[in-house]
Design a protein around this motif. Structure first.
Motif, short mmCIF file in Angstrom:
data_model
loop_
_atom_site.label_atom_id
_atom_site.label_comp_id
_atom_site.label_asym_id
_atom_site.label_seq_id
_atom_site.Cartn_x
_atom_site.Cartn_y
_atom_site.Cartn_z
N SER A 54 0.91 -1.30 -0.13
CA SER A 54 0.01 -0.04 0.10
C SER A 54 0.87 1.07 0.00
CB SER A 54 -0.89 0.12 1.14
OG SER A 54 -0.13 -0.18 2.40
N SER A 55 2.11 1.00 0.44
CA SER A 55 2.82 2.30 0.49
C SER A 55 3.54 2.40 -1.03
CB SER A 55 4.13 2.14 1.33
OG SER A 55 4.89 0.98 1.07
N MET A 56 3.41 1.79 -2.03
CA MET A 56 4.08 1.77 -3.18
C MET A 56 2.82 2.27 -4.16
SD MET A 56 6.33 -1.50 -3.10
CE MET A 56 7.71 -0.88 -4.27
N HIS A 57 3.02 2.69 -5.34
CA HIS A 57 2.28 3.64 -6.12
C HIS A 57 2.21 2.76 -7.65
CE1 HIS A 57 1.86 6.76 -3.35
NE2 HIS A 57 2.93 6.72 -3.25
N HIS A 58 1.08 2.48 -7.96
CA HIS A 58 0.94 1.75 -9.65
C HIS A 58 0.78 2.78 -10.37
CE1 HIS A 58 0.12 -2.58 -8.64
NE2 HIS A 58 0.41 -2.22 -7.24
N SER A 59 1.35 2.49 -11.61
CA SER A 59 1.18 3.45 -12.71
C SER A 59 -0.31 3.65 -12.87
CB SER A 59 2.11 2.83 -14.00
OG SER A 59 1.46 1.66 -14.40
N ASN A 60 -0.63 4.54 -13.83
CA ASN A 60 -2.13 4.72 -14.27
C ASN A 60 -2.15 4.55 -15.68
OD1 ASN A 60 -0.92 7.18 -14.80
ND2 ASN A 60 -2.36 8.19 -13.78
N ILE A 113 3.32 -10.59 -15.58
CA ILE A 113 2.84 -11.48 -16.43
C ILE A 113 4.15 -11.98 -17.41
CG2 ILE A 113 0.46 -10.96 -16.24
CD1 ILE A 113 0.96 -9.45 -19.07
N GLN A 114 3.89 -13.18 -18.10
CA GLN A 114 5.08 -13.84 -18.99
C GLN A 114 5.44 -12.50 -19.80
OE1 GLN A 114 5.89 -17.22 -18.90
NE2 GLN A 114 7.19 -17.22 -20.55
N GLU A 115 4.80 -11.79 -20.28
CA GLU A 115 5.30 -10.74 -21.36
C GLU A 115 5.91 -9.55 -20.75
OE1 GLU A 115 1.92 -13.31 -22.89
OE2 GLU A 115 2.18 -12.10 -21.24
N GLU A 116 5.87 -9.65 -19.30
CA GLU A 116 6.58 -8.54 -18.62
C GLU A 116 7.96 -8.98 -18.07
OE1 GLU A 116 2.93 -5.96 -16.81
OE2 GLU A 116 3.83 -7.61 -15.80
N ILE A 117 8.56 -10.41 -18.74
CA ILE A 117 9.78 -10.83 -18.18
C ILE A 117 10.80 -10.45 -19.35
CG2 ILE A 117 11.15 -12.85 -18.08
CD1 ILE A 117 8.51 -14.13 -16.65
N LYS A 118 11.85 -9.98 -19.18
CA LYS A 118 13.05 -9.42 -20.17
C LYS A 118 13.29 -10.70 -20.86
CE LYS A 118 17.02 -6.65 -20.83
NZ LYS A 118 17.85 -5.73 -20.37
N ASN A 119 13.35 -10.65 -22.12
CA ASN A 119 13.76 -11.56 -22.83
C ASN A 119 12.97 -13.17 -22.68
OD1 ASN A 119 15.62 -10.06 -24.68
ND2 ASN A 119 17.17 -10.31 -22.64
N GLU A 179 15.53 -17.32 -11.77
CA GLU A 179 15.68 -15.81 -11.60
C GLU A 179 15.34 -15.21 -13.16
OE1 GLU A 179 17.05 -13.99 -9.21
OE2 GLU A 179 17.20 -15.76 -7.97
N ILE A 180 14.70 -14.15 -13.12
CA ILE A 180 14.39 -13.15 -14.37
C ILE A 180 14.60 -11.86 -13.97
CG2 ILE A 180 12.63 -14.82 -15.06
CD1 ILE A 180 11.41 -11.82 -13.48
N VAL A 181 14.45 -10.99 -15.24
CA VAL A 181 14.56 -9.46 -14.98
C VAL A 181 13.08 -8.80 -15.37
CG1 VAL A 181 15.62 -7.40 -15.78
CG2 VAL A 181 17.04 -9.53 -15.56
N ILE A 182 12.61 -7.99 -14.64
CA ILE A 182 11.31 -7.51 -14.81
C ILE A 182 11.33 -6.33 -15.62
CG2 ILE A 182 9.33 -6.80 -13.76
CD1 ILE A 182 10.11 -7.82 -10.95
N GLU A 183 10.44 -6.40 -16.80
CA GLU A 183 10.40 -5.10 -17.74
C GLU A 183 9.13 -4.25 -17.35
OE1 GLU A 183 10.45 -6.51 -21.76
OE2 GLU A 183 12.35 -6.21 -22.00
N GLU A 186 7.36 1.85 -8.77
CA GLU A 186 8.73 2.50 -8.78
C GLU A 186 9.90 1.74 -8.38
OE1 GLU A 186 11.12 6.39 -6.85
OE2 GLU A 186 8.98 5.86 -6.21
N GLY A 187 10.92 1.51 -9.03
CA GLY A 187 12.05 0.53 -8.87
C GLY A 187 11.64 -0.83 -9.24
N MET A 188 10.66 -1.22 -10.07
CA MET A 188 10.61 -2.24 -10.45
C MET A 188 11.06 -2.85 -12.02
SD MET A 188 6.81 -4.08 -11.62
CE MET A 188 6.33 -5.00 -9.97
N GLU A 189 11.04 -1.79 -12.80
CA GLU A 189 11.50 -2.07 -14.28
C GLU A 189 13.16 -2.25 -14.05
OE1 GLU A 189 11.15 -0.33 -18.61
OE2 GLU A 189 10.44 1.02 -17.11
N GLY A 190 13.51 -3.38 -14.71
CA GLY A 190 14.88 -3.53 -14.94
C GLY A 190 15.35 -4.41 -13.51
N ALA A 191 14.48 -4.66 -12.41
CA ALA A 191 14.91 -5.22 -11.08
C ALA A 191 15.16 -6.80 -11.31
CB ALA A 191 14.07 -5.13 -10.23
N ALA A 192 16.09 -7.35 -10.88
CA ALA A 192 16.42 -8.79 -10.90
C ALA A 192 15.30 -9.40 -9.79
CB ALA A 192 17.71 -9.08 -10.66
N ALA A 193 14.55 -10.54 -10.27
CA ALA A 193 13.78 -11.08 -9.35
C ALA A 193 13.78 -12.47 -9.31
CB ALA A 193 12.41 -10.77 -10.09
#
Length: 210
Positions: A64-70, A138-144, A155-159, A164-171
């Protein structure tokens, strides 16, 4: 006679010295108990500190402390659901608490898609606490992304840029499920503010409006 007196005095002095040494080396029961209590207290404090440090390093499942994009933008290769239980434009009740003010809200369906959804654990690229069990990407939000379902622990990378801070993060993948996912807009049940294009809720997290 003088020698006997001196010998007696020497024996007495030695006895006094030995008695004093014995008293110095022996600790009383009260002293032993106090030492044990201090040791136990120190161990308890160290354990509590370790637990506190661990808690500080991990973000709870409630984001709840984080903000989703709109934005209503979705990956280009994401397939629309052919026969979703909740068609675009219909309403459904959200039965999930990804964010505060979500559970119980009446949502409008903005999009329905067939894909694989994942819960993931990652550390934001902006720093801060680790996010554990984030729902969902979702599947389509995993890099490569490969044409397979990723297994827990991989291990994957999030696209995605839902937060905030999600895109490009190793997960790390926590779980995977093939299902229909929905993009929804809804009024926050706590503030009344409109949340636009929340990504994502699964079909299991929705119920019909009665």
């Amino acid at each position: 006679m003088k020698k006997k007196i001196l010998l007696s005095i020497a024996i007495i002095l030695m006895a006094v010295v030995l008695a004093a040494c014995s008293n110095t080396n022996e600790s009383t029961p009260e002293q032993n108990t106090q030492t044990e209590n201090n040791s136990t207290s120190d161990n308890a404090e160290e354990k509590a500190k370790a637990q506190s440090d661990q808690a500080d390093s991990v973000e709870d499942l409630d984001h709840s402390s984080m903000h989703h994009s709109n934005t209503d933008q979705v990956p280009e290769d994401l397939a629309n659901a052919e026969n979703p239980a909740y068609p675009v434009g219909s309403e459904a009740i959200i039965n999930a608490d990804h964010m505060g003010g979500m559970n119980g809200a009446v949502a409008t369906i903005d999009g329905a898609y067939d894909t694989t959804v994942y819960t993931v654990t990652y550390t934001p690229t902006t720093g801060g606490k680790k996010v554990v069990g984030h729902k969902w990407i979702i599947q389509e939000e995993i890099k490569n992304a490969e044409e397979k379902v990723y297994e827990p622990g991989e291990e994957i990378v999030i696209e995605a840029a839902h937060m905030e801070g999600m895109e490009g993060a190793a997960a790390a993948i926590d779980s995977a499920e093939d299902t229909t996912v929905y993009m929804v807009s809804y009024p926050d049940t706590q503030t009344g503010e409109e949340v636009l294009y929340h990504k994502w809720v699964t079909e299991d997290e929705l119920s019909p409006v009665e």
